[in-house]
Design a protein around this motif. Sequence first.
Motif, short mmCIF file in Angstrom:
data_model
loop_
_atom_site.label_atom_id
_atom_site.label_comp_id
_atom_site.label_asym_id
_atom_site.label_seq_id
_atom_site.Cartn_x
_atom_site.Cartn_y
_atom_site.Cartn_z
N GLN A 186 54.33 50.04 60.46
CA GLN A 186 54.09 48.77 59.77
C GLN A 186 53.37 49.00 58.44
OE1 GLN A 186 54.77 45.37 60.23
NE2 GLN A 186 56.30 46.25 61.61
N ILE A 187 52.41 49.93 58.45
CA ILE A 187 51.72 50.27 57.20
C ILE A 187 52.72 50.75 56.17
CG2 ILE A 187 50.03 51.80 56.10
CD1 ILE A 187 48.56 51.94 58.78
N LYS A 188 53.59 51.67 56.57
CA LYS A 188 54.56 52.25 55.64
C LYS A 188 55.60 51.22 55.21
CE LYS A 188 54.47 55.89 54.45
NZ LYS A 188 53.71 56.52 53.34
N LYS A 189 55.94 50.29 56.09
CA LYS A 189 56.91 49.25 55.74
C LYS A 189 56.33 48.32 54.68
CE LYS A 189 59.74 45.57 57.77
NZ LYS A 189 60.09 44.83 59.02
N ARG A 190 55.07 47.97 54.84
CA ARG A 190 54.42 47.07 53.89
C ARG A 190 54.02 47.77 52.60
NH1 ARG A 190 50.53 42.80 57.16
NH2 ARG A 190 51.92 42.42 58.94
N HIS A 191 53.65 49.04 52.73
CA HIS A 191 53.14 49.79 51.57
C HIS A 191 53.79 51.18 51.55
CE1 HIS A 191 50.19 46.57 51.56
NE2 HIS A 191 49.85 46.90 52.79
N PRO A 192 55.05 51.26 51.15
CA PRO A 192 55.79 52.53 51.21
C PRO A 192 55.13 53.67 50.44
CG PRO A 192 57.26 50.69 50.72
CD PRO A 192 55.87 50.16 50.61
N ASP A 193 54.38 53.33 49.38
CA ASP A 193 53.77 54.37 48.55
C ASP A 193 52.38 54.78 49.01
OD1 ASP A 193 56.01 54.36 46.94
OD2 ASP A 193 55.21 52.88 45.55
N LEU A 194 51.88 54.12 50.06
CA LEU A 194 50.53 54.43 50.54
C LEU A 194 50.57 55.62 51.49
CD1 LEU A 194 47.58 53.31 50.39
CD2 LEU A 194 48.07 52.16 52.56
N SER A 195 49.77 56.64 51.20
CA SER A 195 49.69 57.80 52.07
C SER A 195 48.87 57.46 53.31
CB SER A 195 49.03 58.96 51.31
OG SER A 195 48.89 60.09 52.15
N VAL A 196 49.24 58.06 54.44
CA VAL A 196 48.55 57.82 55.71
C VAL A 196 48.02 59.14 56.26
CG1 VAL A 196 48.77 57.00 58.09
CG2 VAL A 196 49.97 55.80 56.24
N ALA A 197 46.77 59.13 56.72
CA ALA A 197 46.16 60.30 57.36
C ALA A 197 45.48 59.85 58.64
CB ALA A 197 45.15 60.94 56.41
N GLN A 198 45.24 60.80 59.54
CA GLN A 198 44.59 60.44 60.80
C GLN A 198 43.56 61.49 61.18
OE1 GLN A 198 48.19 60.55 63.45
NE2 GLN A 198 46.98 61.93 64.73
N ASN A 199 42.57 61.05 61.96
CA ASN A 199 41.54 61.95 62.47
C ASN A 199 41.82 62.27 63.93
OD1 ASN A 199 39.26 63.49 62.66
ND2 ASN A 199 37.81 61.81 62.53
N TRP A 200 41.89 63.55 64.24
CA TRP A 200 42.20 64.02 65.59
C TRP A 200 43.52 63.42 66.09
CZ3 TRP A 200 40.17 67.70 68.90
CH2 TRP A 200 39.02 68.36 68.45
N GLY A 201 43.68 63.37 67.40
CA GLY A 201 44.93 62.88 67.97
C GLY A 201 46.07 63.86 67.77
N PHE A 202 45.83 65.13 68.11
CA PHE A 202 46.83 66.17 67.88
C PHE A 202 48.12 65.91 68.66
CE2 PHE A 202 42.81 68.84 67.41
CZ PHE A 202 42.74 68.62 66.05
N GLN A 203 47.97 65.48 69.92
CA GLN A 203 49.17 65.21 70.72
C GLN A 203 49.87 63.96 70.23
OE1 GLN A 203 49.76 67.78 72.91
NE2 GLN A 203 51.82 66.90 72.79
N THR A 204 49.09 62.98 69.79
CA THR A 204 49.68 61.78 69.19
C THR A 204 50.49 62.16 67.96
OG1 THR A 204 47.83 60.41 69.97
CG2 THR A 204 49.15 59.52 68.17
N LEU A 205 49.94 63.06 67.15
CA LEU A 205 50.64 63.53 65.96
C LEU A 205 51.94 64.24 66.35
CD1 LEU A 205 50.20 64.00 62.76
CD2 LEU A 205 49.70 66.35 63.46
N ALA A 206 51.84 65.17 67.29
CA ALA A 206 53.00 65.98 67.67
C ALA A 206 54.13 65.15 68.26
CB ALA A 206 52.57 67.07 68.65
N ASP A 207 53.77 64.17 69.10
CA ASP A 207 54.78 63.41 69.84
C ASP A 207 55.22 62.12 69.16
OD1 ASP A 207 54.62 65.37 71.78
OD2 ASP A 207 53.26 64.24 73.06
N TYR A 208 54.40 61.62 68.21
CA TYR A 208 54.69 60.28 67.67
C TYR A 208 54.59 60.18 66.14
CZ TYR A 208 54.19 58.80 72.55
OH TYR A 208 54.34 58.66 73.91
N THR A 209 53.46 60.51 65.57
CA THR A 209 53.16 60.06 64.21
C THR A 209 53.44 61.05 63.09
OG1 THR A 209 50.83 60.75 64.39
CG2 THR A 209 51.39 58.50 65.10
N ALA A 210 53.75 62.30 63.41
CA ALA A 210 53.88 63.34 62.38
C ALA A 210 54.80 62.97 61.21
CB ALA A 210 54.33 64.66 63.01
N PRO A 211 55.93 62.31 61.43
CA PRO A 211 56.80 62.00 60.29
C PRO A 211 56.17 61.08 59.24
CG PRO A 211 58.00 61.78 62.36
CD PRO A 211 56.55 61.93 62.71
N TYR A 212 55.08 60.40 59.61
CA TYR A 212 54.48 59.42 58.72
C TYR A 212 53.09 59.82 58.21
CZ TYR A 212 58.11 56.69 61.00
OH TYR A 212 59.32 56.26 61.50
#
Length: 285
Positions: A186-212
């Motif tokens: 939703q963040i990327k849909k509303r703001h395509p040019d906004l970069s996204v970063a996350q703290n921890w959540g390595f498994q979340t990153l690997a299984d879900y969020t890495a492309p974004y």
Amino acid sequence: MKKLLLLLLATLIAGSMWILLAKNPVSSSTSIQAKLADVKDYKYYLDKGNDAIGKSMTKLDLVIVEPIEMQQKYIVNAQKSGTLVYGYINAMEADKWNTALYHQLKQEDFYRDKQGERMYFAEWDSFLMNLTSTHYQDILLAEIEKQIVQKGLDGVFLDTVGNINSYLPKDEQKRQNEAMLSFIQQIKKRHPDLSVAQNWGFQTLADYTAPYVDFIMWEDFSYPVVGKDEWSLDMMQKLVHIRNKFGTQVMAIGFEEELKSRALAEKYHFKFFYSPAGSYYNSWQ
């Protein structure tokens, strides 16, 4: 005549290419990833600035700030010098100090265990949140609009993503991870040019969020903690694989043994920041 026709054809082709490039410029995401790959010096700081801090910010490649606290003039000046500025948003916890956000919450927005109890973190005076609540997601999206987008920051830094795997029962993690993915989409849909970063959540990153996600933070990347730990060493390899596949950089923060911790980070081409105060980022070091 033949030469003239060839010249006209070349001109038309060049013009067409220019139009295509104008309509399809290099995406800002690609540009951000290139800049993140080149980061050498960065800081994570969550308090107000002053002239000395503002000047130091202009010399960094990247800085993560609390946009409610950091004065706009220092953010703007840092960006003018080429510094990437990311704004802090607490994704999986609600901080009671942030009263403007906290007072918008409904009961459905709080995570509750199987006994119906909320999870409170006394150290941070915050509650664990339920990201499957669309109301809570809407509050966060509005906060990103107000604190990140309207202030012109380069990206949003989502803290406490790791809470999903650290604090929730196994049978509840999938729903929250799927909600985190949907939220970031939703963040990327509303703001395509906004970069996204996350703290921890390595498994979340690997299984879900890495492309974004353009970078992930690894706090307490301290040699005594991770230097010989089998899980940590395995995770370093996995993060290298994710970086190679998606371009997701790793921002490591060491709390102890700076030289050894930095050397280990550099071995894997992780960015490194030393914080002797631990996970309290209220002093500019």
